[in-house]
Enzyme design. Structure first.
Site, PDB file in Angstrom:
ATOM      1  N   PRO A  48       0.492  -1.402   0.153  1.00 58.56           N
ATOM      2  CA  PRO A  48      -0.030   0.020  -0.139  1.00 58.56           C
ATOM      3  C   PRO A  48       0.969   1.243  -0.009  1.00 58.56           C
ATOM      4  CG  PRO A  48      -0.210  -1.238   2.065  1.00 58.56           C
ATOM      5  CD  PRO A  48       0.470  -2.068   1.309  1.00 58.56           C
ATOM      6  N   ASN A  49       0.451   2.181  -0.655  1.00 57.47           N
ATOM      7  CA  ASN A  49       0.712   3.747  -1.190  1.00 57.47           C
ATOM      8  C   ASN A  49       2.170   3.648  -1.706  1.00 57.47           C
ATOM      9  OD1 ASN A  49      -1.257   4.816   0.558  1.00 57.47           O
ATOM     10  ND2 ASN A  49      -0.479   3.865   2.327  1.00 57.47           N
ATOM     11  N   ARG A  73       4.672  11.162  -2.529  1.00 58.18           N
ATOM     12  CA  ARG A  73       4.474  11.014  -1.258  1.00 58.18           C
ATOM     13  C   ARG A  73       5.889  11.146  -0.313  1.00 58.18           C
ATOM     14  NH1 ARG A  73       4.897   4.675   1.141  1.00 58.18           N
ATOM     15  NH2 ARG A  73       3.837   5.114   2.989  1.00 58.18           N
ATOM     16  N   TYR A  88      10.889   9.205   1.156  1.00 55.98           N
ATOM     17  CA  TYR A  88      11.183   8.221   0.161  1.00 55.98           C
ATOM     18  C   TYR A  88      11.923   8.562  -1.146  1.00 55.98           C
ATOM     19  CZ  TYR A  88       7.578   6.013   3.173  1.00 55.98           C
ATOM     20  OH  TYR A  88       7.108   5.481   4.518  1.00 55.98           O
ATOM     21  N   ASN A 106       7.880  -5.488  -0.327  1.00 57.45           N
ATOM     22  CA  ASN A 106       7.838  -4.310   0.405  1.00 57.45           C
ATOM     23  C   ASN A 106       6.317  -4.033   0.878  1.00 57.45           C
ATOM     24  OD1 ASN A 106       7.495  -1.916   1.849  1.00 57.45           O
ATOM     25  ND2 ASN A 106       8.727  -0.766   0.598  1.00 57.45           N
ATOM     26  N   ALA A 129       2.806  -0.405   5.124  1.00 58.09           N
ATOM     27  CA  ALA A 129       2.385  -0.393   6.521  1.00 58.09           C
ATOM     28  C   ALA A 129       1.845  -1.711   7.170  1.00 58.09           C
ATOM     29  CB  ALA A 129       1.420   0.719   6.678  1.00 58.09           C
ATOM     30  N   HIS A 180       3.862  -3.900   9.747  1.00 56.81           N
ATOM     31  CA  HIS A 180       3.774  -3.759  11.207  1.00 56.81           C
ATOM     32  C   HIS A 180       2.670  -4.371  11.996  1.00 56.81           C
ATOM     33  CE1 HIS A 180       6.708  -0.863   9.988  1.00 56.81           C
ATOM     34  NE2 HIS A 180       6.034  -0.200   9.361  1.00 56.81           N
ATOM     35  N   ASP A 238       1.339 -14.910   7.869  1.00 62.48           N
ATOM     36  CA  ASP A 238       0.841 -16.318   7.587  1.00 62.48           C
ATOM     37  C   ASP A 238       1.092 -17.049   5.963  1.00 62.48           C
ATOM     38  OD1 ASP A 238       0.326 -16.630  10.300  1.00 62.48           O
ATOM     39  OD2 ASP A 238      -1.723 -16.591  10.104  1.00 62.48           O
ATOM     40  N   GLU A 289      12.479  -9.062   2.397  1.00 61.47           N
ATOM     41  CA  GLU A 289      11.722  -7.828   3.073  1.00 61.47           C
ATOM     42  C   GLU A 289      12.363  -6.613   2.858  1.00 61.47           C
ATOM     43  OE1 GLU A 289      10.559  -8.382   6.850  1.00 61.47           O
ATOM     44  OE2 GLU A 289       9.862  -6.365   7.137  1.00 61.47           O
ATOM     45  N   HIS A 344      12.315  -2.271   3.052  1.00 63.77           N
ATOM     46  CA  HIS A 344      11.948  -0.886   3.389  1.00 63.77           C
ATOM     47  C   HIS A 344      12.823   0.098   2.886  1.00 63.77           C
ATOM     48  CE1 HIS A 344       8.896  -2.875   5.647  1.00 63.77           C
ATOM     49  NE2 HIS A 344      10.032  -3.752   6.119  1.00 63.77           N
ATOM     50  N   ARG A 402      12.365   6.041  12.588  1.00 59.82           N
ATOM     51  CA  ARG A 402      11.078   6.932  12.452  1.00 59.82           C
ATOM     52  C   ARG A 402      10.239   6.567  13.418  1.00 59.82           C
ATOM     53  NH1 ARG A 402       8.777   5.679   6.805  1.00 59.82           N
ATOM     54  NH2 ARG A 402       7.448   7.513   7.412  1.00 59.82           N
TER      55      ARG A 402
HETATM   56  C1  DHK Z   1       7.024   1.961   3.573  1.00 60.91           C
HETATM   57  C2  DHK Z   1       5.644   2.224   3.817  1.00 60.91           C
HETATM   58  O1  DHK Z   1       4.517   2.584   3.248  1.00 60.91           O
HETATM   59  C3  DHK Z   1       5.657   2.407   5.410  1.00 60.91           C
HETATM   60  O2  DHK Z   1       4.448   2.062   5.651  1.00 60.91           O
HETATM   61  C4  DHK Z   1       6.739   1.577   6.304  1.00 60.91           C
HETATM   62  C5  DHK Z   1       8.149   1.515   4.349  1.00 60.91           C
HETATM   63  C6  DHK Z   1       7.961   1.952   5.678  1.00 60.91           C
HETATM   64  C7  DHK Z   1       9.134   1.736   3.404  1.00 60.91           C
HETATM   65  O3  DHK Z   1      10.121   2.555   4.071  1.00 60.91           O
HETATM   66  O4  DHK Z   1       9.385   1.376   2.352  1.00 60.91           O
HETATM   67  O5  DHK Z   1       6.645   1.814   7.626  1.00 60.91           O
END
Ligand code: DHK
Length: 146
Positions: free
Chosen positions: A10-11, A18, A23, A74, A77, A80, A87, A98, A100, A107
């Site tokens: 997401p996002n 963003r 980022y 990735n 969110a 977390h 699972d 994984e 990030h 953070r």
């Molecule tokens: C990306 C996100 O969208 C956040 O919710 C994570 C992660 C960190 C990243 O650093 O790529 O907390």
């Protein structure tokens, strides 16, 4: 040979607009172009997908068990708190690394914990988009070692 899969949660479709201070300015398209260039350089087939939906990511992880030799994930969110994604990873034998983009440990406290990491082969944090290439390289090495 089976392909490698890069899944963004997401996002991450909002990369470039963003929180650029966190980022960076590169877009998801830029990231995917960088990954395709890595694929060409290393002679691998790599597919990139992004979804804002937990269930879609879970379906892709299940499907990858048959079709992929490794997943770079990735989870955004979901990292977390998504026991469902955790699972799903535990249910497959394909290795998952994984990633990030940001250094989650510098953070907000809620970002310091990953429910996903215990079921992954490893985690790369805080190295920007380069982290994806490192994760892909790691998956290629994992396969060589087996
Ligand atoms: C990306 C996100 O969208 C956040 O919710 C994570 C992660 C960190 C990243 O650093 O790529 O907390």
């Amino acid at each position: 040979m089976k392909q490698l899969l890069v899944l963004n949660g997401p996002n991450l479709n909002r990369l470039g607009v963003r929180e650029p201070d966190v980022y960076g300015n590169a877009t998801l398209k830029d990231l995917e172009a960088m990954i395709q260039s890595f694929a060409e350089r290393t002679g691998n087939k790599i597919e990139c997908r992004q979804s804002n939906h937990e269930g879609v990511l879970i379906d892709w992880i299940h499907e990858a068990d048959k079709t992929a030799r490794g997943i770079v994930l990735n989870p955004g969110a979901f990292t977390h708190y998504s026991y469902a994604i955790r699972d799903a990873i535990a249910s497959v034998s394909v290795p998952v690394v994984e990633v990030h983009i940001s250094n989650v440990h510098t953070r907000e406290p809620f970002r310091h914990h990953s429910v996903i990491s215990p079921v992954t082969s490893g985690q790369i944090v805080g190295l920007g988009l380069h982290g994806y290439e490192l994760a892909l390289q790691a998956l290629l090495e994992i396969k060589k070692e087996e």
